[in-house]
Design an enzyme around this catalytic site. Structure first.
Site, PDB file in Angstrom:
ATOM      1  N   ARG A   1       1.003  -1.147   0.081  1.00  0.00           N
ATOM      2  CA  ARG A   1      -0.004   0.006  -0.066  1.00  0.00           C
ATOM      3  C   ARG A   1       0.825   1.116  -0.072  1.00  0.00           C
ATOM      4  NH1 ARG A   1      -2.231  -4.206  -1.201  1.00  0.00           N
ATOM      5  NH2 ARG A   1      -4.170  -4.934  -0.104  1.00  0.00           N
TER       6      ARG A   1
ATOM      7  N   ALA B   1      -0.094   4.459   2.726  1.00  0.00           N
ATOM      8  CA  ALA B   1      -0.208   3.753   4.302  1.00  0.00           C
ATOM      9  C   ALA B   1       0.716   4.484   5.142  1.00  0.00           C
ATOM     10  CB  ALA B   1      -0.322   2.385   4.040  1.00  0.00           C
TER      11      ALA B   1
ATOM     12  N   LEU C   1       4.119   5.323   7.295  1.00  0.00           N
ATOM     13  CA  LEU C   1       5.507   4.725   7.533  1.00  0.00           C
ATOM     14  C   LEU C   1       5.330   3.175   7.263  1.00  0.00           C
ATOM     15  CD1 LEU C   1       8.091   4.774   9.186  1.00  0.00           C
ATOM     16  CD2 LEU C   1       6.814   4.397  11.137  1.00  0.00           C
TER      17      LEU C   1
ATOM     18  N   LEU D   1       5.708   0.228   9.023  1.00  0.00           N
ATOM     19  CA  LEU D   1       5.562  -0.199  10.312  1.00  0.00           C
ATOM     20  C   LEU D   1       6.562  -1.727  10.533  1.00  0.00           C
ATOM     21  CD1 LEU D   1       1.817   0.267  10.874  1.00  0.00           C
ATOM     22  CD2 LEU D   1       3.585   1.626  12.076  1.00  0.00           C
TER      23      LEU D   1
ATOM     24  N   GLU E   1       1.492  13.111   5.730  1.00  0.00           N
ATOM     25  CA  GLU E   1       2.752  14.067   5.948  1.00  0.00           C
ATOM     26  C   GLU E   1       3.408  14.141   4.429  1.00  0.00           C
ATOM     27  OE1 GLU E   1       4.565  11.427   9.038  1.00  0.00           O
ATOM     28  OE2 GLU E   1       4.593  13.193  10.144  1.00  0.00           O
TER      29      GLU E   1
ATOM     30  N   GLU F   1      -1.430   6.929  13.997  1.00  0.00           N
ATOM     31  CA  GLU F   1      -0.251   6.770  15.007  1.00  0.00           C
ATOM     32  C   GLU F   1      -0.734   6.672  16.379  1.00  0.00           C
ATOM     33  OE1 GLU F   1      -0.344   9.036  12.205  1.00  0.00           O
ATOM     34  OE2 GLU F   1       1.448   9.254  11.559  1.00  0.00           O
TER      35      GLU F   1
ATOM     36  N   ARG G   1      -1.675   3.237  17.148  1.00  0.00           N
ATOM     37  CA  ARG G   1      -0.396   2.414  17.244  1.00  0.00           C
ATOM     38  C   ARG G   1       0.675   2.769  18.043  1.00  0.00           C
ATOM     39  NH1 ARG G   1      -2.870  -0.190  13.691  1.00  0.00           N
ATOM     40  NH2 ARG G   1      -2.873   0.592  11.354  1.00  0.00           N
TER      41      ARG G   1
ATOM     42  N   GLY H   1       6.083  11.729  12.658  1.00  0.00           N
ATOM     43  CA  GLY H   1       7.605  11.977  12.542  1.00  0.00           C
ATOM     44  C   GLY H   1       8.116  12.447  11.356  1.00  0.00           C
TER      45      GLY H   1
HETATM   46  C1  1HE Z   1       1.857  -2.134   5.438  1.00  0.00           C
HETATM   47  C2  1HE Z   1       1.453  -0.872   5.863  1.00  0.00           C
HETATM   48  C3  1HE Z   1       2.182   0.132   6.849  1.00  0.00           C
HETATM   49  C4  1HE Z   1       0.000  -1.769   4.848  1.00  0.00           C
HETATM   50  N1  1HE Z   1       3.519  -0.737   7.129  1.00  0.00           N
HETATM   51  N2  1HE Z   1       3.015  -2.503   6.041  1.00  0.00           N
HETATM   52  N3  1HE Z   1       0.056   3.575   8.704  1.00  0.00           N
HETATM   53  C5  1HE Z   1      -0.921   2.936   9.221  1.00  0.00           C
HETATM   54  O1  1HE Z   1      -1.088   2.576  10.420  1.00  0.00           O
HETATM   55  C6  1HE Z   1      -1.907   2.401   8.237  1.00  0.00           C
HETATM   56  C7  1HE Z   1      -1.755   1.065   8.075  1.00  0.00           C
HETATM   57  N4  1HE Z   1      -2.405   0.426   6.852  1.00  0.00           N
HETATM   58  C8  1HE Z   1      -3.915   0.258   6.830  1.00  0.00           C
HETATM   59  O2  1HE Z   1      -4.705   0.751   7.687  1.00  0.00           O
HETATM   60  C9  1HE Z   1      -4.464  -0.495   5.648  1.00  0.00           C
HETATM   61  O3  1HE Z   1      -3.142  -1.593   5.076  1.00  0.00           O
HETATM   62  C10 1HE Z   1      -4.660   0.166   4.573  1.00  0.00           C
HETATM   63  C11 1HE Z   1      -5.975   1.000   4.874  1.00  0.00           C
HETATM   64  C12 1HE Z   1      -3.655   1.226   3.996  1.00  0.00           C
HETATM   65  C13 1HE Z   1      -4.920  -0.537   3.173  1.00  0.00           C
HETATM   66  O4  1HE Z   1      -5.722  -1.517   3.539  1.00  0.00           O
HETATM   67  P1  1HE Z   1      -5.802  -2.977   2.686  1.00  0.00           P
HETATM   68  O5  1HE Z   1      -6.867  -3.746   3.220  1.00  0.00           O
HETATM   69  O6  1HE Z   1      -6.034  -2.485   1.107  1.00  0.00           O
HETATM   70  O7  1HE Z   1      -4.473  -3.589   2.705  1.00  0.00           O
HETATM   71  P2  1HE Z   1      -3.839  -4.533   3.920  1.00  0.00           P
HETATM   72  O8  1HE Z   1      -4.326  -5.902   3.761  1.00  0.00           O
HETATM   73  O9  1HE Z   1      -4.033  -4.110   5.203  1.00  0.00           O
HETATM   74  O10 1HE Z   1      -2.196  -4.525   3.837  1.00  0.00           O
HETATM   75  C14 1HE Z   1      -1.828  -5.127   2.515  1.00  0.00           C
HETATM   76  C15 1HE Z   1      -0.523  -5.360   2.790  1.00  0.00           C
HETATM   77  O11 1HE Z   1       0.491  -4.112   2.915  1.00  0.00           O
HETATM   78  C16 1HE Z   1      -0.174  -6.056   4.300  1.00  0.00           C
HETATM   79  O12 1HE Z   1       0.923  -6.994   3.833  1.00  0.00           O
HETATM   80  P3  1HE Z   1       1.073  -8.575   3.768  1.00  0.00           P
HETATM   81  O13 1HE Z   1       2.389  -8.994   3.820  1.00  0.00           O
HETATM   82  O14 1HE Z   1       0.426  -8.926   4.728  1.00  0.00           O
HETATM   83  O15 1HE Z   1       0.196  -8.756   2.430  1.00  0.00           O
HETATM   84  C17 1HE Z   1       0.014  -5.031   5.133  1.00  0.00           C
HETATM   85  O16 1HE Z   1       0.829  -5.446   6.381  1.00  0.00           O
HETATM   86  C18 1HE Z   1       1.067  -4.036   4.197  1.00  0.00           C
HETATM   87  N5  1HE Z   1       0.960  -2.670   4.692  1.00  0.00           N
HETATM   88  N6  1HE Z   1       0.182  -0.744   5.631  1.00  0.00           N
HETATM   89  C19 1HE Z   1       4.025  -1.813   6.689  1.00  0.00           C
HETATM   90  N7  1HE Z   1       2.136   0.915   7.021  1.00  0.00           N
HETATM   91  C20 1HE Z   1       7.631   9.163   9.759  1.00  0.00           C
HETATM   92  S1  1HE Z   1       6.496   8.690  11.049  1.00  0.00           S
HETATM   93  C21 1HE Z   1       4.999   8.386  10.206  1.00  0.00           C
HETATM   94  C22 1HE Z   1       4.192   7.509  11.129  1.00  0.00           C
HETATM   95  C23 1HE Z   1       3.140   6.750  10.510  1.00  0.00           C
HETATM   96  O17 1HE Z   1       3.029   6.886   9.220  1.00  0.00           O
HETATM   97  S2  1HE Z   1       2.191   5.659  11.443  1.00  0.00           S
HETATM   98  C24 1HE Z   1       1.061   5.217  10.446  1.00  0.00           C
HETATM   99  C25 1HE Z   1       1.185   3.922   9.562  1.00  0.00           C
END
Ligand code: 1HE
Length: 255
Positions: free
Chosen positions: A23, A59, A61, A63, A109, A129, A132, A137
């Site tokens: 994503r 999506a 950072l 994570l 961001e 965030e 989580r 950041g």
């Molecule tokens: C990821 C990430 C990620 C997806 N890091 N791997 N951001 C978040 O907390 C958002 C997290 N993501 C989600 O809520 C959802 O993935 C989405 C709404 C964006 C999309 O949902 P969906 O159903 O289309 O996809 P999915 O099944 O959740 O994800 C598909 C794959 O992408 C899956 O990996 P797989 O190996 O199991 O296929 C997920 O783990 C992976 N994936 N998002 C790592 N963010 C400088 S500081 C900034 C601080 C932040 O940004 S914190 C917010 C992080």
């Protein structure tokens, strides 16, 4: 395989995050590739569109890379994002973000770093965030409140509130809302238009305007005068003004 691609249409570059299976989550390699993509833009490039491949803009950072980091590593990681996003925001080229699907956390961001945001009807905005147990950041605490207000940012992080596309323009996440699938086309159209502006006007808008809004009014007015004197004496400004006076320049139209 490269996670970032760049294509060119005239004076506009289109930079895409190509990590749809995750994503478009921003890993260390993605943030460095974004930096490299901007650094590699040719002199002829006058505006940039940034988008994400697949069903989502970004999506945030990656994570999976946060686990086991020391606080010092976390600090440097955040500062790396700041470096890359600062170069984009205070560079020489206006950037238009084409947003669809998730624009969350670090994705927001990234979007907030851009100068114009176009959202399509599938877009949604969140700061997960809070849920989580982490904090923004990538400059989110500085840039997002300027777009949507500190009160909304607090609400989003404290409660996990998600804003839908219909709210994007009224709340301030984006300046434009377009039908599903139309964000890149609209962003390209805007970027092509921006690329025809006098370069010094675009430079002043990116470099001076955001700084003027952050300094005392008295200092801001002086900076405005200095910037205006530089911009209006550039040859392209003189030529464009003369075109209008000769009846050849474009008129402002109501629609
Ligand atoms: C990821 C990430 C990620 C997806 N890091 N791997 N951001 C978040 O907390 C958002 C997290 N993501 C989600 O809520 C959802 O993935 C989405 C709404 C964006 C999309 O949902 P969906 O159903 O289309 O996809 P999915 O099944 O959740 O994800 C598909 C794959 O992408 C899956 O990996 P797989 O190996 O199991 O296929 C997920 O783990 C992976 N994936 N998002 C790592 N963010 C400088 S500081 C900034 C601080 C932040 O940004 S914190 C917010 C992080």
């Amino acid at each position: 395989m490269s996670e970032i691609s760049t294509t060119h249409e005239g004076a506009v570059a289109h930079i895409r995050i190509e990590r749809p299976h995750k994503r478009n989550a921003i890993s260390d390699s993605v943030i460095l590739a974004i930096e490299a993509a901007f650094a590699a833009l040719p002199e002829s490039c006058r505006a940039v569109v940034i988008s994400g491949q697949g069903d989502h803009f970004c999506a945030g950072l990656d994570l999976s890379e946060i686990k086991g980091r020391t606080s010092v590593e976390g600090l440097h990681h955040s500062r790396q994002w700041h470096r890359v996003f600062d170069q984009m925001e205070k560079g020489t080229r206006p950037i238009v973000a084409a947003i669809h699907g998730a624009c969350v956390g670090g994705g927001m961001e990234l979007a907030a770093t851009c100068h114009i945001r176009v959202a399509d009807e599938t877009a949604f905005f969140a700061f997960p965030e809070g849920a989580r147990g982490i904090f923004v950041g990538g400059g989110g605490s500085v840039r997002a409140p300027k777009l949507i207000g500190t009160h909304r940012m607090l609400d989003m992080m404290l409660t996990g509130r998600v804003y839908k596309a219909a709210e994007a323009v009224p709340v301030g996440f984006a300046q434009y809302l377009v039908p599903a699938g139309g964000a890149v086309a609209k962003a390209m159209e805007l970027a092509q238009r921006i690329a025809t502006n006098a370069p010094m006007t675009n430079y002043a808008l990116i470099q001076a305007l955001p700084r003027i809004t952050e300094i005392p009014a008295d200092h801001g007015l002086l900076m405005e005068s200095l910037m205006a004197s530089v911009v209006e004496t550039a040859p392209e400004a003189q030529a464009r003004v003369q075109e209008f006076l000769d009846g050849r320049g474009p008129k402002v139209k109501a629609s």
